[in-house]
Design a protein around this motif. Structure first.
Motif, PDB file in Angstrom:
ATOM      1  N   ASN A 108       0.826  -1.212   0.000  1.00 51.92           N
ATOM      2  CA  ASN A 108       0.000   0.000   0.000  1.00 51.92           C
ATOM      3  C   ASN A 108       0.860   1.262   0.000  1.00 51.92           C
ATOM      4  O   ASN A 108       0.437   2.301   0.508  1.00 51.92           O
ATOM      5  N   GLN A 109       2.042   1.149  -0.539  1.00 58.39           N
ATOM      6  CA  GLN A 109       2.912   2.313  -0.698  1.00 58.39           C
ATOM      7  C   GLN A 109       2.943   2.611  -2.186  1.00 58.39           C
ATOM      8  O   GLN A 109       3.699   1.988  -2.924  1.00 58.39           O
ATOM      9  N   ASP A 110       2.107   3.530  -2.587  1.00 50.33           N
ATOM     10  CA  ASP A 110       2.018   3.850  -4.010  1.00 50.33           C
ATOM     11  C   ASP A 110       3.084   4.897  -4.327  1.00 50.33           C
ATOM     12  O   ASP A 110       2.792   6.047  -4.630  1.00 50.33           O
TER      13      ASP A 110
ATOM     14  N   LYS B 129       5.858  15.361   1.574  1.00 49.93           N
ATOM     15  CA  LYS B 129       4.729  14.444   1.715  1.00 49.93           C
ATOM     16  C   LYS B 129       3.685  14.670   0.624  1.00 49.93           C
ATOM     17  O   LYS B 129       3.017  13.732   0.197  1.00 49.93           O
TER      18      LYS B 129
ATOM     19  N   LEU C 232       0.143  17.096  -4.403  1.00 49.97           N
ATOM     20  CA  LEU C 232      -1.246  16.866  -4.032  1.00 49.97           C
ATOM     21  C   LEU C 232      -1.833  18.205  -3.626  1.00 49.97           C
ATOM     22  O   LEU C 232      -1.194  18.956  -2.897  1.00 49.97           O
TER      23      LEU C 232
ATOM     24  N   ASN D 149      -8.243  18.377  -1.109  1.00 51.14           N
ATOM     25  CA  ASN D 149      -8.609  17.038  -0.659  1.00 51.14           C
ATOM     26  C   ASN D 149      -9.187  17.091   0.750  1.00 51.14           C
ATOM     27  O   ASN D 149     -10.114  16.374   1.083  1.00 51.14           O
TER      28      ASN D 149
ATOM     29  N   GLY E   7     -11.925  14.161   4.035  1.00 57.18           N
ATOM     30  CA  GLY E   7     -11.351  12.838   4.194  1.00 57.18           C
ATOM     31  C   GLY E   7     -12.065  11.752   3.414  1.00 57.18           C
ATOM     32  O   GLY E   7     -11.699  11.462   2.278  1.00 57.18           O
ATOM     33  N   PRO E   8     -13.077  11.199   4.005  1.00 58.69           N
ATOM     34  CA  PRO E   8     -13.654   9.997   3.413  1.00 58.69           C
ATOM     35  C   PRO E   8     -14.132  10.131   1.970  1.00 58.69           C
ATOM     36  O   PRO E   8     -14.237   9.141   1.281  1.00 58.69           O
TER      37      PRO E   8
ATOM     38  N   VAL F 160      -8.417  12.502  -5.771  1.00 57.81           N
ATOM     39  CA  VAL F 160      -7.144  13.199  -5.650  1.00 57.81           C
ATOM     40  C   VAL F 160      -7.036  14.356  -6.634  1.00 57.81           C
ATOM     41  O   VAL F 160      -7.349  14.216  -7.816  1.00 57.81           O
TER      42      VAL F 160
ATOM     43  N   ARG G  83       5.392   9.808  -3.638  1.00 58.13           N
ATOM     44  CA  ARG G  83       4.044   9.426  -4.078  1.00 58.13           C
ATOM     45  C   ARG G  83       3.972   9.472  -5.608  1.00 58.13           C
ATOM     46  O   ARG G  83       4.438  10.410  -6.233  1.00 58.13           O
TER      47      ARG G  83
ATOM     48  N   HIS H  48      -8.726   9.969   1.946  1.00 57.74           N
ATOM     49  CA  HIS H  48      -7.681  10.976   1.727  1.00 57.74           C
ATOM     50  C   HIS H  48      -6.385  10.300   1.277  1.00 57.74           C
ATOM     51  O   HIS H  48      -6.030   9.243   1.798  1.00 57.74           O
ATOM     52  N   PRO H  49      -5.683  10.900   0.315  1.00 56.39           N
ATOM     53  CA  PRO H  49      -4.458  10.236  -0.168  1.00 56.39           C
ATOM     54  C   PRO H  49      -3.418   9.984   0.931  1.00 56.39           C
ATOM     55  O   PRO H  49      -2.628   9.042   0.822  1.00 56.39           O
ATOM     56  N   TYR H  50      -3.410  10.784   1.983  1.00 58.84           N
ATOM     57  CA  TYR H  50      -2.433  10.558   3.056  1.00 58.84           C
ATOM     58  C   TYR H  50      -2.688   9.264   3.830  1.00 58.84           C
ATOM     59  O   TYR H  50      -1.840   8.850   4.614  1.00 58.84           O
TER      60      TYR H  50
ATOM     61  N   ASN I  23      -2.598   6.558   2.441  1.00 60.38           N
ATOM     62  CA  ASN I  23      -1.887   5.543   1.665  1.00 60.38           C
ATOM     63  C   ASN I  23      -2.791   4.362   1.316  1.00 60.38           C
ATOM     64  O   ASN I  23      -2.318   3.238   1.149  1.00 60.38           O
TER      65      ASN I  23
END
Lengths: 663, 663
Positions: A548-550, A576, A612, A617, A622-623, A627, A660, B544-546, B548
């Motif tokens: 899960n590290q894109d 970041k 980003l 965003n 959040g949910p 992007v 990223r 959210h993209p953060y 991951n």
């Protein structure tokens, strides 16, 4: 084959290579710097067995007293010093080694016992907490120091007291009813005992090492129970009283003692302990070729689990700070603020140790690749260009709580002298060899540099020289000087990341097996000088999608690159929000900067970078949402530097290796 | 405004809506099923204060005895039962409530004390471990049960002993020198005391609630130290003896007691505790409008931190299993095998409680959106369609160790009766209202369903009815019956996810403020029947993209969807290698399946789906390489079902909500 700690003396380095420059820094600065730290902190005089005020300190990491490793700090420095003294004499270092050895000799108790803490501070608690207190770990490092000392000084001044101590340990631990059925919480003595056995051929040394390795994790080893349970009960531990590094009660996986090694399916717990233990297990397999299949299978299984699922792009291992070790499969966040990243310097050194031992069992480039990856990234990033600052943790990205900054020393100072001793015997990692009889030799070349291997065969020296500006340039010139006409086969590792490679003169019908190219003896006979050329080009790499590290990172040859605020001063968020398009054009630049001690190749990603659009965003709460990217026109390109060279030029400590990915 | 636990009685539901069907299931099955469990496990008779064999059991979660919550299990069932009895009588349930109340009355000690464990098992340990043992938590649930009981039975049979007990607590805890300066490790009594105060108007009830809320986290509260430190020392705890749920010593953030609430910057620790505590804090702010700005600021700050950075796509909170609570910002993995996902049912119920209280302080759709999100996803997934199976943890993806399966009961059985009581008073969440004087009313509509709110004004009932097949259809028909010509303003929440919406008849110059549409009283006067239409269309959402988490999920209206093996039987890896293109075409299908108890809308992503080519990625040895996809022609489409309806039709328990995004 032999231990690299011994064979390294056959390798010499000319002055100008990445490796030799690092060795020179250690010789010029690090050894004396570290000696000074040993003196000012009380470590140097500790074997005088006087009380030191710091012995009153509360442990930073309960139940481990802060000074518990002092024996090993001294031992590792002696070991490293002796490797370097073999290369070049130095009267100040020599005098210190002699004085320390005198002190160690004088510290030995009448029955052979030899440990600072359990002589000065808690003499009644000898061998009552193998699980947490580094008593046998210290003994292991004393053995390694004694072997290095013996090799350089060609006397037994240090080996003698250590052998006496080992006699006591051989009496104390083992399978007999009157013996303790225990083993150290922090492995180290196992690999040291096996090295010792190579020298002494004393069967008890082999037997004790084997016992420690095979007894480990036995659920019914002592009185029908796990040894650590029995030991804990005897101490009066309460059931829910647990060390700081244990997330739950009885977390014996921390010590790789949750089950016997041959039953372990995944690599778990404290990463340095795991590497030291498996290095010893590999040595045992090599020594005892029969009946060792279950152990060899376990080694391969645990190696695969580690390298496929629990290793960072740098070769670093361990994402979990609490136990300084492995998380679950594919759990490899880049930094503290993303879930953790540990990648301790010592652990990566341990990976190199294990890889080297596995190469002796099975010449497979997968081991050589990882050995080189660790050296040039996770290990070399652990020391500053000056040789006077060090890291313990090597995250792939900084954060406000964990800046990309080296420190001058640590309470638990395992890493700095570990880098020192590694660079002392690094020649033993470059290649190994096998003299089959007096007429045939096989040399396996694992890593590249400018260096000469000199093997005595038939009374003459067979010499293989490599000349290279590796890791900056991909050309390696080999020359064999073979005055006795020894039949010499050379196997050369072709790194798995190499897209192409070429041998000149042309090798007809080249045989590449498991990552090693065979240069046949007859061909070498007619072509004693030949050249390997591996074009080094910037490439994008990325971890397994299950992490899960894109993210993507830039690499060139064995080096992985990072961005630092020194080159990209606009950064305010540790990169970041930066995104990187892996189809970007990357330029190379030769750079000479005084602070870095050597010229290097910087990489520049051209074009206005994307970020980003974090505010947008966030506004989508959040949910929800997708992007959004933005660009900032004042930034025209991104400059990358090898991760090994980070934090040498000042700056505020913002750094990131995996960026990223832009989609 | 009023507590939803009281105002719910003004709302009635016709038979056919999502909400009413769920309520019917609880009435028909769940209450009696849970009563039977209470009886067979020993909980029912526990207030008889006899020894139960399970009291000898070793705690599953040291130092908390397994039966420590039995008081609250009984109390929550009584509370839920009384809500449902207000709706429809049931002689079996009624008889059980009466018998339990008799037992509770008989269990009270002469000084007013009332707790099973500390009367039967460890009477000498009363109030010696507020930090870990749920003594005051149980008292809080007894208060809530007594209030519900009083409301339904209109007598003081349960309230009387509880008031006696509270008198004892008021004497025991507080700021006076002879009082204990402590507060419960698990908040609950705070919100219960405030509800009690609304009924009794006894200043001591308000004062004790305020004390518990404001004293919490005081570093020098008792003898110049933290109360929990003093308490621990008095018990003879050892420094490194720590509860199973604490990763480190003195993890007081687990209990939100690391610092005073008004100083807390981020939401931390056990998620249910945090929600119960902040719900009480919000009630306190409402009651004490002056001097409450620091607390109101803290509530907004902690709410934002939670919903922006620590909330799953389902409204679930808490990714960390060890402390059943929050991880660091943006740490929101989908499942155990990706790093953790907890999202306890009770915690999402707690979010609804807090959201409802915050809506009373500030009518903002951001609270209403989250309240609805939680209800339809993180909460409703907690109970099976039969009402006889429950979840505690609600992960976004299954794994081999944590299948998507409900259980029949739990040792710590907080969640099942919490769902029961929530559905008992759910009418109180749909809307709230404010009768300004006898001539003007404001009704705020937070959630949609078929339901009628009946408010007594000026001696007549003002009725607002909504008719809707929500959440399956987006049309909501409102009708106001206003026989007294009360000036009625209606504010209707427009969900933030709604792309478009429409009021018929057309509202000229509509005012939408913070997510609520004002339907002015004069317009309502001339249009007592009007219709809101929010087209429900499938949409892709992502975190959210953060985080991951490079995933997309399907949502439609307030419902988030998941894939299950029941519909996609080919799955073997919990859909871990499945990738989803958010530009895919999605079809809707009306489905009726007997097991689900109601018709629902399924979603189908058309086209042959893609998968990660895991083997090929693995072959590139983790750290290197790039993502490869493959297709399997036998699979023609992907079928999605609402997450709330998962695991009702059998299957092997493979499920995933957020699908890896295809790039």
């Amino acid at each position: 084959m032999a231990y690299p700690q011994k064979s390294f003396s056959k390798t010499s380095f000319p002055e100008s290579s990445f490796v030799s420059r690092r060795r020179q820094v250690v010789y010029d600065n690090t050894l004396l710097y570290q000696l000074n730290v040993l003196k000012t902190t009380g470590r140097y005089d500790a074997f005088k067995l006087k009380w030191h005020s710091s012995y009153n300190d509360k442990p930073d990491v309960w139940p481990v007293p802060n000074h518990l490793f002092w024996d090993s700090d001294v031992a590792k420095w002696i070991e490293g010093a002796c490797y370097f003294l073999q290369w070049k004499e130095n009267s100040e270092i020599d005098a210190a080694v002699r004085e320390l050895v005198d002190m160690i000799r004088s510290a030995q108790q009448p029955d052979g016992y030899l440990n600072i803490h359990f002589t000065v501070v808690e003499p009644e608690k000898r061998f009552t907490n193998l699980r947490d207190l580094h008593e046998l770990y210290n003994a292991g490092h004393l053995i390694e120091a004694a072997l290095a000392h013996n090799e350089h000084y060609q006397n037994d001044l240090l080996l003698e007291p250590i052998l006496n101590y080992i006699d006591l340990l051989c009496k104390t631990f083992g399978p007999e009813p009157q013996q303790k059925h225990g083993y150290p919480g922090h492995p180290e003595i196992e690999l040291a005992l096996l090295r010792l056995y190579e020298k002494t051929k004393t069967p008890e040394h082999l037997a004790l090492a084997r016992y420690f390795i095979e007894e480990r994790g036995n659920p019914t080893g002592q009185d029908g129970k796990h040894y650590y349970d029995v030991e804990g009960e005897a101490r009066g531990d309460r059931e829910n009283e647990r060390p700081v590094y244990w997330p739950a009660n009885r977390s014996y996986w921390y010590q790789q003692a949750h089950k016997p090694i041959i039953e372990q399916e995944t690599i778990e717990g404290h990463s340095v302990r795991a590497m030291y233990l498996l290095t010893a297990a590999a040595d045992l397999v090599r020594l005892e070729a029969t009946n060792s299949k279950p152990m060899k299978d376990a080694l391969e299984r645990l190696w695969s689990n580690m390298t496929d699922r629990k290793m960072y792009l740098t070769g670093g291992i361990g994402s979990q700070k609490q136990w300084e070790g492995f998380g679950i499969d594919y759990f490899l966040p880049s930094s503290t603020d993303e879930g953790g990243c540990y990648a301790e310097t010592c652990a990566a050194i341990g990976v190199m140790m294990l890889a080297e031992r596995l190469l002796q069992l099975d010449l497979d480039g997968k081991y050589g690749d990882i050995m080189e990856l660790c050296f040039y990234n996770a290990v070399m990033t652990g020391m500053s260009a000056t040789g006077k600052q060090f890291t313990y943790v090597n995250q792939l990205a900084s954060s406000d709580t964990d800046l990309s900054k080296r420190a001058e020393w640590f309470t638990c100072a395992c890493c700095p002298p570990n880098v020192t001793r590694l660079l002392g015997y690094i020649g033993g990692y470059l290649w190994n060899y096998d003299v089959r009889d007096e007429k045939s030799v096989q040399i396996n070349v694992h890593m590249f540099s400018s260096a000469t291997l000199s093997i005595p065969v038939s009374g003459n020296a067979l010499e293989l020289e490599q000349e290279s500006n590796w890791p900056w340039e991909g050309k390696v010139k080999f020359s064999l000087r073979n005055t006795s006409n020894v039949w010499t086969t050379i196997k050369v590792r072709i790194p798995s990341w190499a897209e192409t490679w070429e041998i000149t003169p042309k090798l007809t019908n080249p045989q590449l097996e498991k990552g090693y190219l065979t240069i046949p003896a007859d061909w070498v006979n007619s072509n004693p000088s030949f050249e390997l050329n591996i074009p080094l080009k910037p490439r994008f790499i990325s971890p397994h999608p299950y992490t899960n590290q894109d993210i993507v990172a830039l690499a060139r040859g064995p080096l992985v690159y990072c961005v630092e605020d020194f080159d990209n001063a606009w950064v305010e968020d540790h990169f970041k929000s930066l995104v990187l398009d892996p189809s970007s054009i990357v330029d190379e630049t030769q750079v000479s900067e005084k602070e870095l001690g050597e010229p290097y190749v910087a990489l520049t990603v051209q074009g206005v970078p994307y970020f980003l659009d974090v505010d947008r965003n966030k506004a989508q709460r959040g949910p929800f949402g997708s992007v959004a990217y933005k660009q900032t026109k004042v930034i025209e390109s991104l400059r990358f530097i090898p991760y090994a060279l980070r934090d040498n030029r000042g700056g505020k400590g913002h750094m990131r290796l995996g960026i990223r990915r832009k989609h």
